[in-house]
Design a protein around this motif. Structure first.
Motif: not given
Length: 162
Positions: A87, A107, A140
């Motif tokens: 991230s 991401v 994610a």
């Protein structure tokens, strides 16, 4: 042996050569900073040369202005066999003071390569330990799933009709 560094912060100063015709930093410059921070984070986690394989969910929330102090923060939020998902938050502020503002987030996924054939190689696994870690890990994987859906849609429309 890797140090398994989960978080990394890099700082940059937005220079006059980084700006576009509108007087703000080019999105491509911001993406370069994200890639540099992601690479350092991936190597720091895996102890291996790593390459970018995907960037998902990138959003430019606010502009970076010339002379801003830019902070790129990466945090490992998911590992696969050879992949590492981070991230990334990019924030900026006047270096003479003031509050930092979120400018970009995304991401970024890296894959570790072996030193012989350049083939993907295993990375140390990371297991979420808190509710926040589990939330970030899910975030994610969802972002990357959405990105794959976009890629499939683009590919369908790029193929000639027949």
């Amino acid at each position: 042996m890797s140090g398994q560094q989960r978080e990394l912060t890099l700082r940059f100063l937005a220079e006059p050569t980084d700006v576009n015709y509108g007087g703000k930093v080019h999105g491509g410059v911001v993406m370069k900073w994200i890639d540099q921070a992601g690479y350092a984070a991936a190597v720091g986690w895996s102890g291996r040369y790593s390459v970018t394989v995907a960037v998902g969910g990138i959003r430019f929330v606010a502009p970076v202005r010339i002379s801003d102090l830019v902070t790129v923060t990466t945090k490992l939020v998911y590992t696969g066999t050879s992949s590492m998902h981070f991230s990334v938050d990019v924030s900026a502020r006047d270096p003479m003071g003031g509050e930092a503002r979120l400018c970009t987030h995304c991401v970024i996924v890296f894959v570790a390569l072996d030193g012989v054939e350049g083939k993907p190689t295993a990375v140390p696994s990371w297991v979420p330990a808190s509710d926040e870690d589990r939330r970030l890990s899910e975030y994610a994987t969802r972002v990357m799933e959405l990105s794959k859906g976009i890629e499939q849609t683009i590919e369908r429309y790029r193929q000639p009709a027949g």
